[in-house]
Scaffold this motif. Structure first.
Motif, PDB file in Angstrom:
ATOM      1  N   ALA A 129       0.845  -1.212  -0.137  1.00 36.81           N
ATOM      2  CA  ALA A 129      -0.123   0.052   0.233  1.00 36.81           C
ATOM      3  C   ALA A 129       0.681   1.121   0.102  1.00 36.81           C
ATOM      4  O   ALA A 129       0.128   2.267   0.129  1.00 36.81           O
ATOM      5  CB  ALA A 129      -1.055  -0.152   1.260  1.00 36.81           C
ATOM      6  N   ASP A 130       2.245   0.955  -0.139  1.00 38.05           N
ATOM      7  CA  ASP A 130       3.115   2.400  -0.428  1.00 38.05           C
ATOM      8  C   ASP A 130       2.744   3.048  -1.474  1.00 38.05           C
ATOM      9  O   ASP A 130       2.892   4.340  -1.678  1.00 38.05           O
ATOM     10  CB  ASP A 130       4.336   2.004   0.148  1.00 38.05           C
ATOM     11  N   VAL A 131       2.304   2.500  -2.606  1.00 38.24           N
ATOM     12  CA  VAL A 131       1.675   2.766  -3.780  1.00 38.24           C
ATOM     13  C   VAL A 131       0.573   3.777  -3.428  1.00 38.24           C
ATOM     14  O   VAL A 131       0.485   4.798  -4.136  1.00 38.24           O
ATOM     15  CB  VAL A 131       1.444   1.832  -4.807  1.00 38.24           C
ATOM     16  N   GLU A 132      -0.106   3.583  -2.496  1.00 36.54           N
ATOM     17  CA  GLU A 132      -1.310   4.346  -2.313  1.00 36.54           C
ATOM     18  C   GLU A 132      -1.066   5.578  -1.470  1.00 36.54           C
ATOM     19  O   GLU A 132      -1.588   6.521  -1.851  1.00 36.54           O
ATOM     20  CB  GLU A 132      -2.560   3.649  -1.423  1.00 36.54           C
ATOM     21  N   ALA A 133      -0.033   5.302  -0.593  1.00 35.33           N
ATOM     22  CA  ALA A 133       0.184   6.362   0.112  1.00 35.33           C
ATOM     23  C   ALA A 133       1.021   7.421  -0.575  1.00 35.33           C
ATOM     24  O   ALA A 133       0.646   8.827  -0.500  1.00 35.33           O
ATOM     25  CB  ALA A 133       1.485   6.066   1.285  1.00 35.33           C
ATOM     26  N   PHE A 134       1.763   7.083  -1.729  1.00 39.95           N
ATOM     27  CA  PHE A 134       2.371   8.026  -2.659  1.00 39.95           C
ATOM     28  C   PHE A 134       1.307   8.595  -3.762  1.00 39.95           C
ATOM     29  O   PHE A 134       1.601   9.684  -4.150  1.00 39.95           O
ATOM     30  CB  PHE A 134       3.590   7.471  -3.380  1.00 39.95           C
ATOM     31  N   TYR A 135       0.534   7.806  -4.151  1.00 42.43           N
ATOM     32  CA  TYR A 135      -0.072   8.157  -5.408  1.00 42.43           C
ATOM     33  C   TYR A 135      -1.556   7.737  -5.047  1.00 42.43           C
ATOM     34  O   TYR A 135      -2.306   6.565  -5.452  1.00 42.43           O
ATOM     35  CB  TYR A 135       0.120   7.426  -6.735  1.00 42.43           C
ATOM     36  N   PRO A 136      -2.491   8.600  -4.343  1.00 41.39           N
ATOM     37  CA  PRO A 136      -3.695   8.301  -3.742  1.00 41.39           C
ATOM     38  C   PRO A 136      -4.591   7.539  -4.822  1.00 41.39           C
ATOM     39  O   PRO A 136      -4.745   8.206  -6.119  1.00 41.39           O
ATOM     40  CB  PRO A 136      -4.398   9.645  -3.083  1.00 41.39           C
ATOM     41  N   LYS A 137      -5.476   6.968  -4.523  1.00 43.34           N
ATOM     42  CA  LYS A 137      -6.746   6.139  -5.492  1.00 43.34           C
ATOM     43  C   LYS A 137      -6.079   5.193  -6.350  1.00 43.34           C
ATOM     44  O   LYS A 137      -7.102   4.739  -7.148  1.00 43.34           O
ATOM     45  CB  LYS A 137      -7.379   7.311  -6.231  1.00 43.34           C
ATOM     46  N   ARG A 138      -4.657   4.976  -6.449  1.00 41.59           N
ATOM     47  CA  ARG A 138      -4.489   3.965  -7.393  1.00 41.59           C
ATOM     48  C   ARG A 138      -5.105   2.419  -7.086  1.00 41.59           C
ATOM     49  O   ARG A 138      -5.757   1.766  -8.194  1.00 41.59           O
ATOM     50  CB  ARG A 138      -2.879   4.024  -7.881  1.00 41.59           C
ATOM     51  N   LEU A 139      -5.038   1.997  -5.943  1.00 42.21           N
ATOM     52  CA  LEU A 139      -5.324   0.675  -5.591  1.00 42.21           C
ATOM     53  C   LEU A 139      -6.886   0.716  -5.617  1.00 42.21           C
ATOM     54  O   LEU A 139      -7.403  -0.274  -5.949  1.00 42.21           O
ATOM     55  CB  LEU A 139      -4.947   0.318  -4.123  1.00 42.21           C
ATOM     56  N   ARG A 140      -7.440   1.849  -5.357  1.00 36.18           N
ATOM     57  CA  ARG A 140      -8.921   1.918  -5.481  1.00 36.18           C
ATOM     58  C   ARG A 140      -9.347   1.455  -7.055  1.00 36.18           C
ATOM     59  O   ARG A 140     -10.464   1.077  -7.050  1.00 36.18           O
ATOM     60  CB  ARG A 140      -9.622   3.375  -5.005  1.00 36.18           C
ATOM     61  N   THR A 141      -8.601   2.284  -8.010  1.00 35.50           N
ATOM     62  CA  THR A 141      -8.891   2.154  -9.345  1.00 35.50           C
ATOM     63  C   THR A 141      -8.595   0.528  -9.719  1.00 35.50           C
ATOM     64  O   THR A 141      -9.162  -0.011 -10.431  1.00 35.50           O
ATOM     65  CB  THR A 141      -7.894   3.047 -10.176  1.00 35.50           C
ATOM     66  N   VAL A 142      -7.578   0.093  -9.101  1.00 34.46           N
ATOM     67  CA  VAL A 142      -7.164  -1.522  -9.339  1.00 34.46           C
ATOM     68  C   VAL A 142      -8.456  -2.322  -8.989  1.00 34.46           C
ATOM     69  O   VAL A 142      -8.685  -3.320  -9.852  1.00 34.46           O
ATOM     70  CB  VAL A 142      -5.832  -1.916  -8.790  1.00 34.46           C
ATOM     71  N   ALA A 143      -8.973  -2.061  -7.898  1.00 33.84           N
ATOM     72  CA  ALA A 143     -10.041  -2.779  -7.348  1.00 33.84           C
ATOM     73  C   ALA A 143     -11.322  -2.946  -8.127  1.00 33.84           C
ATOM     74  O   ALA A 143     -12.072  -3.606  -8.361  1.00 33.84           O
ATOM     75  CB  ALA A 143     -10.474  -2.292  -5.923  1.00 33.84           C
ATOM     76  N   MET A 144     -11.394  -1.703  -8.901  1.00 36.65           N
ATOM     77  CA  MET A 144     -12.471  -1.594  -9.784  1.00 36.65           C
ATOM     78  C   MET A 144     -12.358  -2.519 -11.149  1.00 36.65           C
ATOM     79  O   MET A 144     -13.115  -2.795 -11.651  1.00 36.65           O
ATOM     80  CB  MET A 144     -12.638  -0.348 -10.364  1.00 36.65           C
ATOM     81  N   ASN A 145     -11.153  -3.165 -11.490  1.00 33.66           N
ATOM     82  CA  ASN A 145     -10.808  -3.856 -12.631  1.00 33.66           C
ATOM     83  C   ASN A 145     -10.201  -5.306 -12.071  1.00 33.66           C
ATOM     84  O   ASN A 145     -10.124  -6.113 -12.868  1.00 33.66           O
ATOM     85  CB  ASN A 145      -9.824  -3.089 -13.477  1.00 33.66           C
ATOM     86  N   ALA A 146      -9.908  -5.632 -10.998  1.00 30.56           N
ATOM     87  CA  ALA A 146      -9.373  -6.703 -10.546  1.00 30.56           C
ATOM     88  C   ALA A 146     -10.488  -7.880 -10.052  1.00 30.56           C
ATOM     89  O   ALA A 146     -11.411  -7.522  -9.849  1.00 30.56           O
ATOM     90  CB  ALA A 146      -8.300  -6.448  -9.196  1.00 30.56           C
ATOM     91  N   ASP A 147     -10.003  -8.873  -9.978  1.00 30.97           N
ATOM     92  CA  ASP A 147     -10.674 -10.069  -9.795  1.00 30.97           C
ATOM     93  C   ASP A 147     -10.777 -10.196  -8.134  1.00 30.97           C
ATOM     94  O   ASP A 147      -9.869 -10.558  -7.550  1.00 30.97           O
ATOM     95  CB  ASP A 147      -9.844 -11.525 -10.274  1.00 30.97           C
ATOM     96  N   LEU A 148     -11.862  -9.668  -7.779  1.00 31.03           N
ATOM     97  CA  LEU A 148     -11.937  -9.678  -6.268  1.00 31.03           C
ATOM     98  C   LEU A 148     -12.455 -10.768  -5.817  1.00 31.03           C
ATOM     99  O   LEU A 148     -12.601 -11.010  -4.378  1.00 31.03           O
ATOM    100  CB  LEU A 148     -13.309  -8.453  -6.170  1.00 31.03           C
ATOM    101  N   SER A 149     -12.591 -11.795  -6.456  1.00 33.63           N
ATOM    102  CA  SER A 149     -13.114 -13.366  -5.936  1.00 33.63           C
ATOM    103  C   SER A 149     -11.595 -13.983  -5.332  1.00 33.63           C
ATOM    104  O   SER A 149     -11.421 -14.895  -4.685  1.00 33.63           O
ATOM    105  CB  SER A 149     -13.445 -14.055  -6.815  1.00 33.63           C
ATOM    106  N   PHE A 150     -10.326 -13.150  -5.806  1.00 33.94           N
ATOM    107  CA  PHE A 150      -9.138 -13.695  -5.544  1.00 33.94           C
ATOM    108  C   PHE A 150      -8.785 -13.348  -3.928  1.00 33.94           C
ATOM    109  O   PHE A 150      -9.272 -12.615  -3.465  1.00 33.94           O
ATOM    110  CB  PHE A 150      -7.940 -13.168  -6.195  1.00 33.94           C
TER     111      PHE A 150
END
Length: 274
Positions: free
Chosen positions: A39-60
């Motif tokens: 999550a350091d990527v999120e600390a430096f660049y807000p909302k990137r993991l939020r955007t990933v979650a919109m496209n990732a396989d959340l059943s993983f």
């Protein structure tokens, strides 16, 4: 048992959304069933993991390593601690869609770990311990499920204090095997003592040697290339029913080697035809 790699095996803190997505896909292709999102990527660049979650396989399956490069929840410096808490709250909100199994956190950032731990000042250690207890509760409130928040042992913080923290307060922990070995501890001895509190293991190999008058330590190496008793750790983890192992390596070559080692130990299955 779920076995995974950190997403950072295939991307850096400055990576964009597509790079992080490809990282998750590569980890799945190697045969792992879990990704630890850094999550350091999120600390430096807000909302990137939020955007990933919109496209990732959340059943993983996912765990999250909370920011630790600059974020310092246990800092004795009030301003750093307050800023860190705001970042952590934002990160928890950003990754909530992944429904993480665990949230792993360091009490200090890398710079403060070096600064405060060098002398092992008793007063500072006690202050960090007290603050860390408070921050564990705060992060647990943000997450909503306190037992999902795991505190990881650090190379410079005396592991005896971390084990006592688990025993005295009954919280759960993430056991970093490499950090313990670099401190001179036998990981099996640690697991014998506090294994019932361990919910995630960070498994990586380490090398120690002397170069002229300097002791050289190299960690985050793939299992089987250093001095860690990898097979014994895996067997003990199975005996203790530890639910998650993350093989903590941070480049693609090491990730491939980690996959082969995990297959050799029966942690993940070989693909058909291999």
């Amino acid at each position: 048992m779920l076995v995974g790699l950190p997403s950072g095996a295939f991307h850096t803190m400055s990576s964009g959304v597509q790079q992080i997505m490809r990282s998750i896909d590569k980890i799945k292709e190697l045969g792992f069933n879990l990704v630890e999102l850094h999550a350091d990527v999120e600390a430096f660049y807000p909302k990137r993991l939020r955007t990933v979650a919109m496209n990732a396989d959340l059943s993983f399956n996912y765990t999250v390593h909370m920011p630790f490069v600059d974020v310092s929840l246990g800092s004795p410096i009030k301003e750093i601690r307050e800023a860190s808490e705001r970042i952590v709250q934002r990160v928890v909100e950003s990754v909530s869609a992944f429904d993480p199994i665990h949230y792993v956190m360091h009490p200090l950032n890398l710079a403060e770990e070096r600064a405060f731990m060098t002398m092992f000042d008793q007063r500072v250690l006690e202050e960090i311990e007290e603050i860390t207890l408070e921050m564990h509760e705060i992060v647990g409130d943000y997450v909503g499920v306190h037992h999902k928040v795991l505190l990881e042992n650090m190379e410079r913080l005396p592991i005896e204090r971390r084990m006592k923290y688990l025993e005295d307060y009954g919280y759960y922990g993430c056991f970093d095997v490499g950090h313990a070995v670099l401190q001179g501890y036998d990981p099996i001895d640690v697991l014998e003592r506090v294994g019932k509190y361990i919910r995630e293991i960070h498994l990586h190999d380490v090398i120690k040697f002397r170069n002229a008058h300097v002791e050289v330590k190299i960690d985050h190496l793939p299992p089987g290339v250093g001095i860690v008793s990898v097979g014994e750790v895996i067997e003990k983890a199975r005996e203790l029913n530890v639910p998650v192992i993350v093989i903590e390596v941070y480049n693609p070559k090491y990730a491939t080697m980690a996959s082969e080692r995990a297959k050799k130990h029966g942690l993940i299955r070989r693909a058909c035809g291999t």
